[in-house]
Design a protein around this motif. Structure first.
Motif, PDB file in Angstrom:
ATOM      1  N   TYR A   7      36.568  50.575  -8.379  1.00 20.56           N
ATOM      2  CA  TYR A   7      37.065  49.533  -7.485  1.00 20.56           C
ATOM      3  C   TYR A   7      38.533  49.779  -7.156  1.00 20.56           C
ATOM      4  O   TYR A   7      39.191  50.606  -7.799  1.00 20.56           O
ATOM      5  N   ALA A  33      38.137  51.322   3.648  1.00 21.09           N
ATOM      6  CA  ALA A  33      37.326  50.807   4.763  1.00 21.09           C
ATOM      7  C   ALA A  33      36.879  51.948   5.669  1.00 21.09           C
ATOM      8  O   ALA A  33      35.756  51.944   6.185  1.00 21.09           O
ATOM      9  N   GLU A  36      34.027  53.631   4.109  1.00 26.29           N
ATOM     10  CA  GLU A  36      32.838  52.775   4.238  1.00 26.29           C
ATOM     11  C   GLU A  36      32.261  52.882   5.655  1.00 26.29           C
ATOM     12  O   GLU A  36      31.046  53.001   5.835  1.00 26.29           O
ATOM     13  N   LYS A  37      33.142  52.836   6.651  1.00 24.25           N
ATOM     14  CA  LYS A  37      32.688  52.908   8.046  1.00 24.25           C
ATOM     15  C   LYS A  37      31.983  54.226   8.319  1.00 24.25           C
ATOM     16  O   LYS A  37      30.987  54.269   9.039  1.00 24.25           O
ATOM     17  N   VAL A  43      29.059  50.067  -0.913  1.00 26.25           N
ATOM     18  CA  VAL A  43      29.831  49.083  -1.674  1.00 26.25           C
ATOM     19  C   VAL A  43      28.903  48.017  -2.240  1.00 26.25           C
ATOM     20  O   VAL A  43      27.836  47.749  -1.695  1.00 26.25           O
ATOM     21  N   ASP A  44      29.320  47.431  -3.337  1.00 22.23           N
ATOM     22  CA  ASP A  44      28.632  46.244  -3.862  1.00 22.23           C
ATOM     23  C   ASP A  44      29.641  45.411  -4.652  1.00 22.23           C
ATOM     24  O   ASP A  44      30.589  45.945  -5.233  1.00 22.23           O
ATOM     25  N   TRP A  45      29.434  44.096  -4.565  1.00 24.13           N
ATOM     26  CA  TRP A  45      30.327  43.168  -5.258  1.00 24.13           C
ATOM     27  C   TRP A  45      29.727  42.849  -6.625  1.00 24.13           C
ATOM     28  O   TRP A  45      28.535  42.598  -6.739  1.00 24.13           O
ATOM     29  N   ARG A  46      30.571  42.857  -7.628  1.00 29.39           N
ATOM     30  CA  ARG A  46      30.105  42.551  -8.987  1.00 29.39           C
ATOM     31  C   ARG A  46      31.001  41.487  -9.598  1.00 29.39           C
ATOM     32  O   ARG A  46      32.216  41.482  -9.378  1.00 29.39           O
ATOM     33  N   ARG A  54      34.749  41.956  -8.166  1.00 30.89           N
ATOM     34  CA  ARG A  54      35.302  43.246  -7.735  1.00 30.89           C
ATOM     35  C   ARG A  54      34.363  43.918  -6.752  1.00 30.89           C
ATOM     36  O   ARG A  54      33.145  43.829  -6.889  1.00 30.89           O
ATOM     37  N   LYS A  55      34.956  44.617  -5.806  1.00 34.53           N
ATOM     38  CA  LYS A  55      34.169  45.383  -4.845  1.00 34.53           C
ATOM     39  C   LYS A  55      34.126  46.831  -5.328  1.00 34.53           C
ATOM     40  O   LYS A  55      35.165  47.500  -5.380  1.00 34.53           O
ATOM     41  N   TYR A  56      32.943  47.278  -5.695  1.00 39.58           N
ATOM     42  CA  TYR A  56      32.782  48.637  -6.214  1.00 39.58           C
ATOM     43  C   TYR A  56      32.405  49.599  -5.098  1.00 39.58           C
ATOM     44  O   TYR A  56      31.606  49.265  -4.209  1.00 39.58           O
TER      45      TYR A  56
ATOM     46  N   SER B   4      27.508  42.169 -13.806  1.00 44.78           N
ATOM     47  CA  SER B   4      26.174  42.207 -13.239  1.00 44.78           C
ATOM     48  C   SER B   4      26.261  42.460 -11.750  1.00 44.78           C
ATOM     49  O   SER B   4      27.090  41.873 -11.065  1.00 44.78           O
ATOM     50  N   GLU B  79      39.984  50.174  10.995  1.00 41.25           N
ATOM     51  CA  GLU B  79      39.262  51.094  10.115  1.00 41.25           C
ATOM     52  C   GLU B  79      37.865  50.584   9.763  1.00 41.25           C
ATOM     53  O   GLU B  79      37.158  51.216   8.983  1.00 41.25           O
TER      54      GLU B  79
END
Lengths: 103, 260
Positions: A7, A33, A36-37, A43-46, A54-56, B4, B79
Motif C-alpha cells: 500500500y 493511479a 492502475e489506469k 487494487v483492493d481495499w482492506r 488501506r488500498k493495496y 480481511s 492520471e
C-alpha cells in the motif's frame, strides 16, 4: 510490489529507507493511479485492526512484464553510463571546475 | 496485523466521516474540483479514501501530504481512468430548455388572456438565443463562480439585466407590423409548453436523485457509526430546483388571469 501486494504508505516508507527521501502523498498517488489506469496493477481495499483502511496494489501479469522490461532497460542504460564515465573518468577527475564548465 | 480483503459494509458518504469533517475546507475543494470535471462519485470517494488512509498513517494533514486540493485533484484526475458522468451538462441543458419554454409559455398566457395572437420578432428570438447560450454555458463559469462568487455573480447578473432590458424592448415591438404571428392559438402554446416544463422538471429531478447509489461520493473505507442523514435529505433538496420553474410558470399564469 514485486514482493507482493502493498500500500501507499509502505511504498513511501521503503523508498525513504532506500534513501530516496520523504515521498509525499501528492507525488506518490498520481503515479500509482497511472499504473492502475494502465492496468499494470489491480487494487483492493482492506480493513485492519487500526486505521480506516488501506488500498493495496498488486502487480498484474502485464505489470510484472513491464517491471522486467523496465529493469532490463535501466540496467542497459546504467551499464552504458558506467562505461562512459569509466572511459572519461581520468579527464573528469583531473579537470578543474572551470575547465569542465567551459567544455 | 489481521486484515480481511474487501470492505463489505454498505457504502458511507464521505461527508459523514470524521476525517472529512475535521478537514472540511480541503476535502470540499478537492471534491468540488473533481465534481466539476464530472468524475463519478464513487471514484471521488476512492481518491478521498486514499488521502484519508495516507494521512491516518503519516499523521499529516492533507494540505501537508497532498498540497493544494484543487491542484492535487487536477493531477490525480489526469492520471485516472477517463470515466465520466454527464451530470452537470445534462442539468444545464434541462434547465435551459425549461427557461426557454417558460419565457415563451408565460408570454402566450398573457396573449391568451388578452385574446390576441402570439407574435414574435427577430430581436425577441435573438434574446432567447442569448439566454439559452448563457444557461448552456453555466457549467463553464461554475469554477470562477465558486472561486470569486461576487465578481462572477455580478458579471452574470449584468448579462441577464441586459438581456431582460432587450427582451422588454423587443416585446414592445412585437405588436408592430414587422412581427410574425405564431399560427397556433396562445392557449395551446401556453398549456403545451407547461407540459414540456413539467416533463423537463421530472427529468431534472430524476437526474438529480436518480440512481443515487451510483453517483454518491461514497468512501471505500470502513464505515464509521453515523446516521445517514445526507441520503435522506438529498431527495428533498433536489425537489427545489426541479419545481422552481413550473411553480414560477404557474404563478405567472394565475396572476395573468387574475390581473390580466
Amino acid at each position: 510490489m514485486a514482493d507482493g501486494p502493498t500500500y501507499g504508505y509502505a511504498i513511501a516508507g521503503r523508498l525513504s529507507d532506500a534513501g530516496f527521501g520523504d515521498i509525499k502523498g501528492g507525488t506518490l498517488y498520481p503515479l500509482l493511479a497511472r499504473l492502475e489506469k494502465n492496468e499494470l496493477v489491480i487494487v483492493d481495499w482492506r480493513t485492519g485492526d487500526t486505521g480506516p483502511g488501506r488500498k493495496y496494489f498488486t502487480l498484474t501479469d502485464a505489470g510484472r512484464a513491464e517491471l522486467e522490461h523496465g529493469l532490463t532497460r535501466w540496467e542497459a542504460f546504467s551499464a552504458r553510463v558506467g562505461v562512459h564515465l569509466a572511459a572519461g573518468g581520468d579527464a573528469l577527475v583531473h579537470s578543474t571546475p572551470s575547465s569542465r564548465s567551459s567544455a | 496485523m489481521s486484515e480481511s480483503p474487501g470492505v463489505q459494509a454498505a457504502p458511507q458518504e464521505v461527508w459523514e466521516r470524521s476525517f472529512v469533517r475535521a478537514h472540511q475546507e480541503w476535502c470540499s475543494a478537492f471534491v468540488l474540483e473533481l465534481r466539476l470535471r464530472d468524475v463519478p462519485g464513487p471514484v471521488i470517494g476512492e481518491r478521498l479514501g486514499e488521502v484519508e488512509g495516507h494521512c491516518a498513517e503519516t499523521g499529516e494533514p492533507p494540505s501537508a501530504a497532498f498540497g493544494d486540493p484543487t491542484d492535487y485533484a487536477r493531477e490525480i484526475d489526469a492520471e485516472s481512468s477517463p470515466e465520466r458522468v454527464s451530470g452537470v451538462w445534462t442539468i444545464a441543458a434541462l434547465g435551459a430548455g425549461q427557461v426557454l419554454a417558460m419565457l415563451v409559455g408565460t408570454a402566450a398566457v398573457r396573449n391568451w388572456v388578452s385574446g390576441e395572437p402570439l407574435t414574435y420578432n427577430v430581436a425577441q428570438l435573438g434574446c432567447l438565443a442569448v439566454v439559452a447560450a448563457a444557461l448552456l454555458c453555466l457549467p463553464r463559469v461554475l469554477r470562477p463562480l465558486m472561486a470569486r462568487p461576487w465578481v462572477a455573480g455580478a458579471a452574470l447578473f449584468a448579462l441577464f439585466a441586459v438581456v431582460a432590458a432587450a427582451s422588454v424592448g423587443a416585446a414592445a415591438a412585437s405588436g408592430t407590423p414587422s412581427a410574425t404571428v405564431v399560427p397556433v392559438p396562445p392557449a395551446v402554446i401556453a398549456i403545451g409548453l407547461f407540459m414540456v416544463v413539467l416533463a423537463l422538471s421530472w427529468l431534472e429531478y430524476r437526474e438529480l436523485t436518480g440512481d443515487p447509489a451510483d453517483d454518491r461520493v461514497t468512501s471505500p473505507l470502513a464505515p464509521e457509526p453515523r446516521a445517514d442523514t445526507a441520503a435522506r435529505r438529498s431527495g428533498w433538496i433536489a425537489l427545489v430546483p426541479a419545481l422552481m420553474i413550473p411553480t414560477y410558470y404557474l404563478a405567472v399564469g394565475i396572476l395573468s388571469w387574475v390581473f390580466g
